[in-house]
Design a protein around this motif. Sequence first.
Motif, PDB file in Angstrom:
ATOM      1  N   GLU A 168     -35.622  34.026  -3.929  1.00 55.50           N
ATOM      2  CA  GLU A 168     -34.242  34.441  -3.712  1.00 55.50           C
ATOM      3  C   GLU A 168     -33.572  34.811  -5.039  1.00 55.50           C
ATOM      4  O   GLU A 168     -33.677  34.091  -6.026  1.00 55.50           O
ATOM      5  CB  GLU A 168     -33.451  33.311  -3.051  1.00 55.50           C
ATOM      6  N   ALA A 201     -46.058  41.124  -0.478  1.00 55.63           N
ATOM      7  CA  ALA A 201     -45.694  40.188  -1.548  1.00 55.63           C
ATOM      8  C   ALA A 201     -45.390  40.964  -2.821  1.00 55.63           C
ATOM      9  O   ALA A 201     -46.214  41.741  -3.302  1.00 55.63           O
ATOM     10  CB  ALA A 201     -46.810  39.194  -1.801  1.00 55.63           C
ATOM     11  N   ARG A 214     -41.950  40.300  -0.690  1.00 50.03           N
ATOM     12  CA  ARG A 214     -41.338  38.975  -0.747  1.00 50.03           C
ATOM     13  C   ARG A 214     -41.293  38.469  -2.184  1.00 50.03           C
ATOM     14  O   ARG A 214     -42.222  38.667  -2.972  1.00 50.03           O
ATOM     15  CB  ARG A 214     -42.127  37.985   0.108  1.00 50.03           C
ATOM     16  N   SER A 253     -37.797  41.269   7.322  1.00 48.86           N
ATOM     17  CA  SER A 253     -39.011  40.448   7.333  1.00 48.86           C
ATOM     18  C   SER A 253     -40.223  41.301   6.980  1.00 48.86           C
ATOM     19  O   SER A 253     -40.356  42.439   7.450  1.00 48.86           O
ATOM     20  CB  SER A 253     -39.192  39.825   8.719  1.00 48.86           C
ATOM     21  N   THR A 254     -41.095  40.774   6.140  1.00 51.54           N
ATOM     22  CA  THR A 254     -42.299  41.498   5.748  1.00 51.54           C
ATOM     23  C   THR A 254     -43.374  40.526   5.306  1.00 51.54           C
ATOM     24  O   THR A 254     -43.075  39.399   4.880  1.00 51.54           O
ATOM     25  CB  THR A 254     -42.005  42.494   4.603  1.00 51.54           C
ATOM     26  N   ASP A 255     -44.626  40.962   5.391  1.00 51.19           N
ATOM     27  CA  ASP A 255     -45.714  40.165   4.838  1.00 51.19           C
ATOM     28  C   ASP A 255     -46.185  40.720   3.493  1.00 51.19           C
ATOM     29  O   ASP A 255     -47.152  40.229   2.910  1.00 51.19           O
ATOM     30  CB  ASP A 255     -46.894  40.090   5.817  1.00 51.19           C
ATOM     31  N   TRP A 305     -37.745  32.313   0.201  1.00 51.05           N
ATOM     32  CA  TRP A 305     -38.332  33.604  -0.141  1.00 51.05           C
ATOM     33  C   TRP A 305     -37.569  34.688   0.620  1.00 51.05           C
ATOM     34  O   TRP A 305     -37.305  34.548   1.817  1.00 51.05           O
ATOM     35  CB  TRP A 305     -39.803  33.661   0.252  1.00 51.05           C
ATOM     36  N   THR A 306     -37.209  35.759  -0.063  1.00 48.97           N
ATOM     37  CA  THR A 306     -36.537  36.878   0.592  1.00 48.97           C
ATOM     38  C   THR A 306     -37.254  38.168   0.207  1.00 48.97           C
ATOM     39  O   THR A 306     -38.090  38.192  -0.701  1.00 48.97           O
ATOM     40  CB  THR A 306     -35.059  36.976   0.188  1.00 48.97           C
ATOM     41  N   THR A 307     -36.902  39.236   0.883  1.00 46.22           N
ATOM     42  CA  THR A 307     -37.499  40.538   0.568  1.00 46.22           C
ATOM     43  C   THR A 307     -36.724  41.187  -0.575  1.00 46.22           C
ATOM     44  O   THR A 307     -35.492  41.171  -0.593  1.00 46.22           O
ATOM     45  CB  THR A 307     -37.493  41.441   1.803  1.00 46.22           C
TER      46      THR A 307
END
Length: 418
Positions: free
Chosen positions: A341, A287, A338, A283-285, A312-314
Amino acid sequence: MVAVPVALGYGLQVGEILGHVEGEGLVDVGPGGGERGERRGGEAGGPISLVIMTPIVQDLNGRGPLPAAGGAGLRVMASASLHGGELPGMVDQELADLIRPGLTPAQARVLTVASCPGVTDVLISASSAPHWRQAADAVAQPSLTTAKLREITGVLASPRPGHRTAHVRPPRPRRRGPGRPGGAGRGVLGVGRAHPGCPGPNRKLWDGALDAQHAFGDLDGHRPALLAVHDSVDDGTAYRAELSVRVDQPVLSHDPILQQDLQLPDAWWTGLAATLERVAAVSTDRAAVRQQYMERAIPEFVGIPALTISCWTTAHADVHWANLTSPLRLLDWEGWGRAPEGYDAATLYAYTLLQPDTVAHVRAVFPVLGSPAGLAAEATMCAQLLQTVARGDNLALADPLRAWSEELRRRFVTASAI
């Protein structure tokens, strides 16, 4: 503090150093991304070891950069490097017993560096907690005497049967980058510059490697760990030095676009897929791709409306062949964040379009490609590269990208009719 830990080892004079950098602090990034500590004050750093013996020999004779640094009021921080495997072969148990009986060869190497008269601190990286404790125990030992240091350097300056010779003359500076095999060193140093407090996307790139270290660690050896970071500001410009684990393997291609088919083992492909799955789950903010860009670029360059992203994935966000090695290492983590996918799979696919056998392998390993779930990521990557073609870059991919965009339009029509 000197921002570049190679400064003293490769011939920079203390006066030159003081003219460029003033004391700030070094943050040494520990295993898993934790900060081990912060040093403040005037400092100078460099590789000192039984391969790069020049600073030790000069110091024992009262000359060279170490006494000069001490005279200038600097603390001297030595990196006790293993030089890409060269030192373990030179320092066996016989030589370790000469240095100090009862120590392992690794501990003997560290103690020699820590005993150098001009050294005030030693920077150490270790692959495990037991190795870290052994190194710490070595540093805590009473220092070697000057006579013992002279004896050690004398032994290593002479050829020994079955051992490589360590030359005392100053080493020629070696310029290396990730993925380039080369001379001795414990890591790869990168230095960046920017205006302080730079906002937005620039800040994302500035912090990318450090954020990745905290988020991912070394991904079971598939990501070169970040060992240390130093920030300083000079005359309104911010500087950052990053020291990463050295990668001995060459990159699979000197061009991001794959120029010839590759024969990679199944385990390599499985490892890449598993590594990207682990990245995607974080998980991250941050982009890597923004919806606003997709809404503008996909209609313009692919000819379909921007798609609503359901997942949305990292993503690493720069998975191409100049960032990959075998055995598997994935390099350059500045831009991760992010993305739709399947974005990393789409990136690798795009840079493989000239090689039909390898591109088929990419499709087989990443089933998201060609699926409804991967359509948005594929359209985004196709649009990004077609935009570079419009600027005169990546022209070799122009025709395959246009063919890909036609395929994406057909898939969009099919998906819309369902």
